[in-house]
Design a protein around this motif. Structure first.
Motif, PDB file in Angstrom:
ATOM      1  N   TYR A 109      31.957  60.014  18.478  1.00 21.88           N
ATOM      2  CA  TYR A 109      31.183  60.976  17.453  1.00 21.88           C
ATOM      3  C   TYR A 109      29.653  60.797  18.249  1.00 21.88           C
ATOM      4  O   TYR A 109      29.183  59.754  18.480  1.00 21.88           O
ATOM      5  CB  TYR A 109      31.150  60.329  16.152  1.00 21.88           C
ATOM      6  N   ASP A 110      29.084  61.961  18.491  1.00 27.97           N
ATOM      7  CA  ASP A 110      27.675  62.063  18.876  1.00 27.97           C
ATOM      8  C   ASP A 110      27.446  61.414  20.201  1.00 27.97           C
ATOM      9  O   ASP A 110      26.414  60.636  20.376  1.00 27.97           O
ATOM     10  CB  ASP A 110      26.895  61.715  17.865  1.00 27.97           C
ATOM     11  N   ASN A 111      28.495  60.923  20.622  1.00 24.61           N
ATOM     12  CA  ASN A 111      28.423  60.138  22.119  1.00 24.61           C
ATOM     13  C   ASN A 111      27.827  58.728  22.148  1.00 24.61           C
ATOM     14  O   ASN A 111      27.013  57.960  22.774  1.00 24.61           O
ATOM     15  CB  ASN A 111      27.442  60.786  23.132  1.00 24.61           C
ATOM     16  N   THR A 112      27.787  58.276  20.723  1.00 23.33           N
ATOM     17  CA  THR A 112      27.232  56.976  20.375  1.00 23.33           C
ATOM     18  C   THR A 112      28.183  55.930  19.849  1.00 23.33           C
ATOM     19  O   THR A 112      28.116  54.896  19.902  1.00 23.33           O
ATOM     20  CB  THR A 112      26.116  57.444  19.202  1.00 23.33           C
ATOM     21  N   VAL A 113      29.254  56.412  19.234  1.00 24.09           N
ATOM     22  CA  VAL A 113      30.328  55.859  18.758  1.00 24.09           C
ATOM     23  C   VAL A 113      31.793  56.416  18.927  1.00 24.09           C
ATOM     24  O   VAL A 113      31.853  57.606  18.886  1.00 24.09           O
ATOM     25  CB  VAL A 113      30.141  55.311  17.276  1.00 24.09           C
ATOM     26  N   LYS A 114      32.574  55.367  19.137  1.00 25.85           N
ATOM     27  CA  LYS A 114      34.130  55.929  19.012  1.00 25.85           C
ATOM     28  C   LYS A 114      34.759  55.399  17.679  1.00 25.85           C
ATOM     29  O   LYS A 114      34.433  54.118  17.319  1.00 25.85           O
ATOM     30  CB  LYS A 114      34.899  55.482  20.231  1.00 25.85           C
ATOM     31  N   TYR A 115      35.793  55.958  17.030  1.00 22.49           N
ATOM     32  CA  TYR A 115      36.069  55.757  15.712  1.00 22.49           C
ATOM     33  C   TYR A 115      37.527  55.903  15.626  1.00 22.49           C
ATOM     34  O   TYR A 115      38.038  57.050  16.320  1.00 22.49           O
ATOM     35  CB  TYR A 115      35.258  55.896  14.530  1.00 22.49           C
ATOM     36  N   LEU A 128      37.882  51.671  12.393  1.00 19.95           N
ATOM     37  CA  LEU A 128      37.448  51.107  13.397  1.00 19.95           C
ATOM     38  C   LEU A 128      36.329  51.780  14.297  1.00 19.95           C
ATOM     39  O   LEU A 128      36.471  53.027  14.270  1.00 19.95           O
ATOM     40  CB  LEU A 128      38.751  50.751  14.168  1.00 19.95           C
ATOM     41  N   VAL A 129      35.311  50.968  14.343  1.00 19.24           N
ATOM     42  CA  VAL A 129      34.277  51.533  15.218  1.00 19.24           C
ATOM     43  C   VAL A 129      34.000  50.576  16.390  1.00 19.24           C
ATOM     44  O   VAL A 129      33.987  49.444  16.341  1.00 19.24           O
ATOM     45  CB  VAL A 129      33.014  51.483  14.155  1.00 19.24           C
ATOM     46  N   GLU A 130      33.441  51.442  17.369  1.00 25.93           N
ATOM     47  CA  GLU A 130      33.109  50.762  18.744  1.00 25.93           C
ATOM     48  C   GLU A 130      31.846  51.584  19.041  1.00 25.93           C
ATOM     49  O   GLU A 130      31.862  52.925  19.153  1.00 25.93           O
ATOM     50  CB  GLU A 130      34.194  50.957  19.934  1.00 25.93           C
ATOM     51  N   ASN A 131      30.830  50.620  19.254  1.00 24.42           N
ATOM     52  CA  ASN A 131      29.525  51.337  19.532  1.00 24.42           C
ATOM     53  C   ASN A 131      29.497  51.499  21.091  1.00 24.42           C
ATOM     54  O   ASN A 131      30.004  50.875  21.974  1.00 24.42           O
ATOM     55  CB  ASN A 131      28.312  50.301  19.308  1.00 24.42           C
ATOM     56  N   LEU A 132      29.348  52.619  21.520  1.00 26.13           N
ATOM     57  CA  LEU A 132      29.233  53.172  22.845  1.00 26.13           C
ATOM     58  C   LEU A 132      27.722  53.002  23.582  1.00 26.13           C
ATOM     59  O   LEU A 132      26.849  52.840  23.150  1.00 26.13           O
ATOM     60  CB  LEU A 132      29.552  54.810  23.166  1.00 26.13           C
TER      61      LEU A 132
END
Length: 132
Positions: A109-115, A128-132
């Motif tokens: 999402y928006d090149n800032t997080v993967k979920y 689940l959230v990963e900060n990119l």
């Protein structure tokens, strides 16, 4: 002031305990009978056993507004809460192999997080959230 415990509504505490420990890898922390078949049942992250506790709350079984809210969130596909992870892809692969059902496969999402969003089998979607 600090946060030490959060609750997640579950419809079956034993099933939730098995899912959160055997599939997600949390550790059982507290398990005290409350009467009526209910328990004060908490789990903690194996990576931070002295950190935040998650109360596996049986409220949907005894408090109709909680059940209605939980049903509405699930029907809308909205996660009840989120857990941060180092790698959404790695957790997705690990949990899929354990039979966990995902509603949303890993997405950026928006090149800032993967979920990704999965079903906890107890009435909730969890993100689940990963900060990119």
């Amino acid at each position: 002031m600090r946060v030490t415990i959060i609750s997640i509504p579950v419809r079956d505490q034993e099933k939730a305990l098995q899912f959160y420990t055997e599939k997600l890898g949390f550790l059982k922390n507290k398990d005290q009978p409350l009467g009526g078949g209910n328990r004060w049942l908490t789990v903690v992250s194996k990576d931070d056993p002295d950190g935040l506790e998650i109360l596996l709350e049986p409220a949907p079984n005894h408090f109709e507004p909680c059940k209605v809210f939980q049903d509405a969130l699930q029907e809308a596909g909205v996660p009840y809460t989120q857990f941060d992870v180092d790698s959404v892809d790695a957790e997705y692969d690990r949990l899929t192999k354990l039979g966990v059902e995902f509603r949303v496969q890993p997405k950026v999402y928006d090149n800032t997080v993967k979920y990704a969003i999965f079903n906890d089998t107890c009435g909730n979607y969890i993100q689940l959230v990963e900060n990119l």
